[in-house]
Design a protein around this motif. Structure first.
Motif, PDB file in Angstrom:
ATOM      1  N   THR A   1      -1.919   5.443  -2.229  1.00  0.00           N
ATOM      2  CA  THR A   1      -2.927   4.785  -2.552  1.00  0.00           C
ATOM      3  C   THR A   1      -4.077   4.661  -1.863  1.00  0.00           C
ATOM      4  O   THR A   1      -3.879   5.300  -0.596  1.00  0.00           O
ATOM      5  CB  THR A   1      -2.434   3.361  -3.025  1.00  0.00           C
TER       6      THR A   1
ATOM      7  N   ASP B   1      -5.609   2.243  -0.668  1.00  0.00           N
ATOM      8  CA  ASP B   1      -5.496   1.339   0.427  1.00  0.00           C
ATOM      9  C   ASP B   1      -4.666   2.106   1.695  1.00  0.00           C
ATOM     10  O   ASP B   1      -5.148   1.768   2.821  1.00  0.00           O
ATOM     11  CB  ASP B   1      -4.716   0.087  -0.212  1.00  0.00           C
TER      12      ASP B   1
ATOM     13  N   GLN C   1      -7.416  -0.489  10.616  1.00  0.00           N
ATOM     14  CA  GLN C   1      -8.276  -1.171   9.751  1.00  0.00           C
ATOM     15  C   GLN C   1      -9.525  -1.302  10.265  1.00  0.00           C
ATOM     16  O   GLN C   1     -10.431  -1.605   9.255  1.00  0.00           O
ATOM     17  CB  GLN C   1      -7.691  -2.558   9.484  1.00  0.00           C
TER      18      GLN C   1
END
Ligand code: ADP
Ligand code: MG
Length: 616
Positions: free
Chosen positions: A84, A86, A293
Motif C-alpha cells: 500500500t 502507506d 517516517q
C-alpha cells in the motif's frame, strides 16, 4: 472526430521507463545489487565484462523466487516490497518501485536463474527486449543469478552515448562501493574481465573501508559516534591532514542507503572549519539512522537526494558530532578496541626486504671548478628550490639531444621567444612594460594599446604545449630523486595510473614499481617539484574519471592538460617583473596563444582607439 489516444503496449512503456532507470551500466549494477540485498543475501558476487557493456552479472545466496514470482518479477510495477502507499513511509528495503527488472529486460538480454531454499529445482528465464524467449526448470543453487548482456542492444543512440570503459567501470565501482560500504555484514566480490577487483569479507565497518580504499586508509580514520533520540550517527571522518584536493571520499548513508546532500555535506565542512588547507575536502563515511517516517526517498528512481523532515536539527547534530570527534582526536589518541592489529602493518611492508637507496654520484664533479658551472650542476642533479620564476619553465625547453649537463644551461638562456603573432602583423615589436593586476592579470603595453593576460590560463597554455612536445617527441628530462617516493592509491586509481604509465614516463616520470596499492617513483619531470607529485597524480586520476569522452580520447593530451593545470601559476600568486615578462614572451611563442588548453581566452587587447572612444 475519431479518438486518437491509445494505451502504449507494455514493451514500449518499459522501454520508456528504462530511459529513466537505466542510464548506464552502473545503474544496472546498482539495481541488481540492491535486489540481492533485499533478498537477504549473505554473499554477493558482481561480474562485469567490458565495463558492463558486454556483461553484468550478480549472483546472490538470498531467498530466491518461486516459479510464478520469477516470471512476475519482470512485469512493471511488480514488487514484493510494498503493498500500500502507506508502506512507502515504513520502507526497510532498497527497492519498492517494481520497475528495475522490467526496465532492464526491455533494453538488454537478460537471463535469470533462481531457486528458493525449500525447492529442489529452480527456474531459468531468458528475456530479450521484453520478450520471454524461454522459461524452464533448472538445477541451480539457492539464491538468484541475473546476467544482463548487450545492454542497450535495441537503443543504439544510448549505446553510442556510453563513455569509455575506464569511465563506465569507474561508475560501476562507485556503485559497488556505495552498496558494499553500507553493508559490511555482507560479503562482496567483484570481478572485472575475469580478474578479481575486490574481495570484501564480512567485517566491521573500519575493516570494510580499509579493504576497499587500501591499508593506508586505516590511520586516517577518526571514529564518530553519537546517539540521540532523533538520530544515530556512526562511522568515520578522515583526519584533516589527509583531506584531498580534488575529491574526498565522501559517503553518507541514511538507513543503509547511499545519499547525497549538499546541506549535510556543509555541516561536515563546517565542523572541519579552520582545520583544512584551502580548497581541500575531508573524507567521511557516515551512517545516519533515522525513523523511516521522517524521511522521503520517493523522489526519483536514480536520484540519491532525499528529503528530511527536520533538516536543521540533523545539520546541528551532525556538525557537533563531527566536531566532538575531531576535538577528542586532537587532544588524545583515540583508543579503538575494534581495531584489527593486522591492519597496523601495511601489507606491502610485511614482506618487504630493506633496500638501500641507490645514490647517483657525479664522478666528474670538481669542487674547484668555476662557480657558475657547479651551481648549474646542482640544479640538474638535485632540485634546489630555484627562484620561483625558473620553476615555471625550467627544463621544458628540451631541444635536440641535450644531456643533463648542458641542459642545465638551457634554462638560463631562454630568451628565444618573441611572438609570431606580433611579428606578423607588426602590431608590436617588443613588450615594453608589464604590471600585475590583483595578482591575477598581467597588463602589458603594446604599440596599439594594451594587453591583459590571465596569468593562470596563459601559463597553462605554455606548460601544455611544452608537455605535449615532450611527450610526442618522447624525450623528457627527468630529475632523479635521492630517495624513492612511495605514494599510496586505491586499487582502482592504480588501474588508471597503469593505463597512463607509458605517457607519464614520456613526460619524465620514472616508476620503479607499481603494486596493488602503491607506486614507487624514482624520477620526476624536471619541471615538477617533488612535493607536487601526489597532487598532480591525484588531479590526473580525477580528470580521467570525470572527463574522458569515448571517442577522440588521447591520454597524452589529457595528461598534458592535467599536468599543466596542476603546475600552472595560480591566480593570487604575485610575480616579479622578469617573471611577468617571461610569461608574456613564452605565451606568444606558443602555437595557440589565444586560448588555454581548455579553450578559455588567455588574453584580451584594448587598442588606443577603443580607449579614446571611452573618453569621448
Ligand atoms: P523492486 O526491487 O522495486 O521491488 P525490481 O524490479 O527490482 O523491483 O524487482 C522486482 C521483484 O523481483 C522484487 O520485488 C523481488 O520480489 C524480486 N526480486 C528481484 N531480484 C531478486 C533477487 N535477487 N532475489 C530475490 N527476489 C528478487
Ligand atoms: Mg529492485
Amino acid at each position: 472526430m475519431s479518438d486518437i489516444i491509445q494505451l502504449l503496449p507494455d514493451h514500449v512503456a518499459n522501454q520508456i521507463a528504462a530511459g529513466e532507470v537505466v542510464q548506464r551500466p552502473a545503474s544496472v549494477v546498482k539495481e541488481l545489487l540492491e535486489n540481492a540485498i533485499d533478498a537477504g543475501a549473505a554473499t554477493i558476487k558482481l561480474i562485469v565484462k567490458d565495463a558492463g557493456k558486454t556483461l553484468i552479472q550478480v549472483i546472490d545466496d538470498g531467498k530466491g523466487m518461486s516459479t510464478t514470482d520469477a516470471r512476475l518479477s519482470f512485469e512493471r510495477h511488480a514488487t514484493s516490497k510494498i503493498r500500500t502507499a502507506d508502506d512507502l513511509f515504513q520502507l526497510h528495503t532498497k527497492g519498492f518501485r517494481g520497475e528495475a527488472l522490467a526496465s532492464i529486460a526491455a533494453i538488454a538480454h537478460v537471463e535469470l536463474k533462481t531457486k528458493q531454499d525449500e525447492d529442489d529445482v529452480g527456474n531459468a528465464i531468458v528475456i530479450e527486449g521484453s520478450n520471454v524467449v524461454s522459461q524452464e526448470v533448472v538445477v541451480t543453487p539457492k539464491g538468484t543469478s541475473i546476467s544482463v548482456k548487450n545492454l542497450f542492444f535495441n537503443i543504439p543512440a544510448r549505446r553510442n552515448f556510453l563513455k569509455s570503459n575506464t569511465v563506465e567501470l569507474r561508475h560501476i565501482i562507485d556503485e559497488f562501493h556505495r552498496v558494499a560500504l553500507a553493508h559490511p555484514n555482507i560479503s562482496f566480490a567483484m570481478y572485472n574481465n575475469g580478474s578479481e577487483t575486490f574481495n570484501l569479507p564480512i567485517s566491521n565497518y573500519r575493516q570494510r573501508i580499509v579493504n576497499i580504499f587500501g591499508t593506508k586508509t586505516n590511520e586516517k580514520l577518526v571514529p564518530v559516534d553519537e546517539d540521540t533520540e532523533v538520530l544515530k550517527i556512526s562511522g568515520f571522518v578522515g583526519k584533516p591532514e589527509y583531506a584531498k584536493k580534488t575529491r574526498g571520499e565522501q559517503y553518507f548513508f541514511v538507513n543503509d542507503r547511499f545519499i547525497k546532500s549538499a546541506y549535510l555535506n556543509h555541516a561536515i565542512a563546517s565542523a572541519f572549519d579552520g582545520l583544512l588547507k584551502n580548497g581541500t575536502h575531508p573524507s567521511y563515511f557516515l551512517n545516519l539512522k533515522v525513523d523511516p517516517q521522517t524521511i522521503d526517498i520517493n523522489i526519483h528512481p536514480t536520484k540519491t537526494e532525499i528529503k528530511f523532515d527536520d533538516e536543521h536539527t540533523l545539520y546541528a547534530l551532525l556538525r557537533s558530532a563531527v566536531k566532538h570527534s575531531l576535538g577528542q582526536f586532537n587532544i588524545a589518541p583515540v583508543l579503538d578496541f575494534d581495531r584489527d592489529s593486522n591492519l597496523d602493518t601495511p601489507y606491502n611492508y610485511i614482506k618487504k626486504n630493506t633496500n638501500s637507496p641507490t645514490i647517483e654520484v657525479d664522478r666528474s664533479f670538481n669542487p674547484f671548478q668555476e662557480e657558475t658551472q657547479s651551481k648549474a650542476r646542482a640544479v640538474a642533479y638535485k632540485k634546489e628550490p630555484v627562484a620561483s620564476w625558473e620553476n615555471l619553465y625550467v627544463g621544458l625547453e628540451s631541444k635536440g639531444t641535450k644531456t643533463q649537463q648542458d641542459f642545465s644551461e638551457v634554462h638560463f638562456e631562454s630568451e628565444e621567444s618573441t611572438g609570431s603573432m606580433f611579428s606578423e602583423d607588426k602590431q608590436v615589436d617588443n613588450i615594453q612594460t608589464t604590471y600585475q593586476l590583483h595578482n591575477k592579470y598581467i597588463v602589458s603595453t603594446i604599440k596599439s594599446g594594451m594587453l591583459v593576460i590571465d596569468q593562470h590560463r596563459a601559463h597553462q597554455r605554455i606548460l601544455y604545449e611544452d608537455f605535449l612536445k615532450n611527450m610526442t617527441i618522447k624525450e623528457a628530462v627527468s630529475q632523479q630523486l635521492l630517495f624513492p617516493l612511495q605514494l599510496h592509491f586505491s586499487v582502482q586509481d592504480i588501474e588508471i595510473i597503469n593505463q597512463l604509465k607509458e605517457d607519464l614516463e614520456h613526460t619524465g616520470f620514472i616508476f620503479s614499481g607499481v603494486s596493488k596499492e602503491s607506486v614507487q617513483i624514482i624520477g620526476v619531470p624536471v619541471s615538477v617539484p617533488e612535493s607536487e607529485v601526489s597532487i598532480i597524480l591525484e588531479q590526473l586520476i580525477s580528470d580521467v574519471e570525470n572527463e574522458v569522452p569515448d571517442t577522440h580520447f588521447s591520454a597524452t593530451d589529457l595528461l598534458a592538460k592535467s599536468m599543466a593545470k596542476s603546475l600552472a601559476i595560480k591566480t593570487g600568486q604575485s610575480l616579479q617583473k622578469d617573471e611577468q615578462e617571461h610569461l608574456v614572451n613564452r605565451l606568444f611563442a606558443c602555437k595557440e596563444p589565444n586560448v588555454s588548453p581548455t579553450n578559455r581566452t588567455t588574453f584580451v587587447t584594448m587598442s588606443v582607439d577603443e580607449l579614446d572612444k571611452k573618453f569621448i
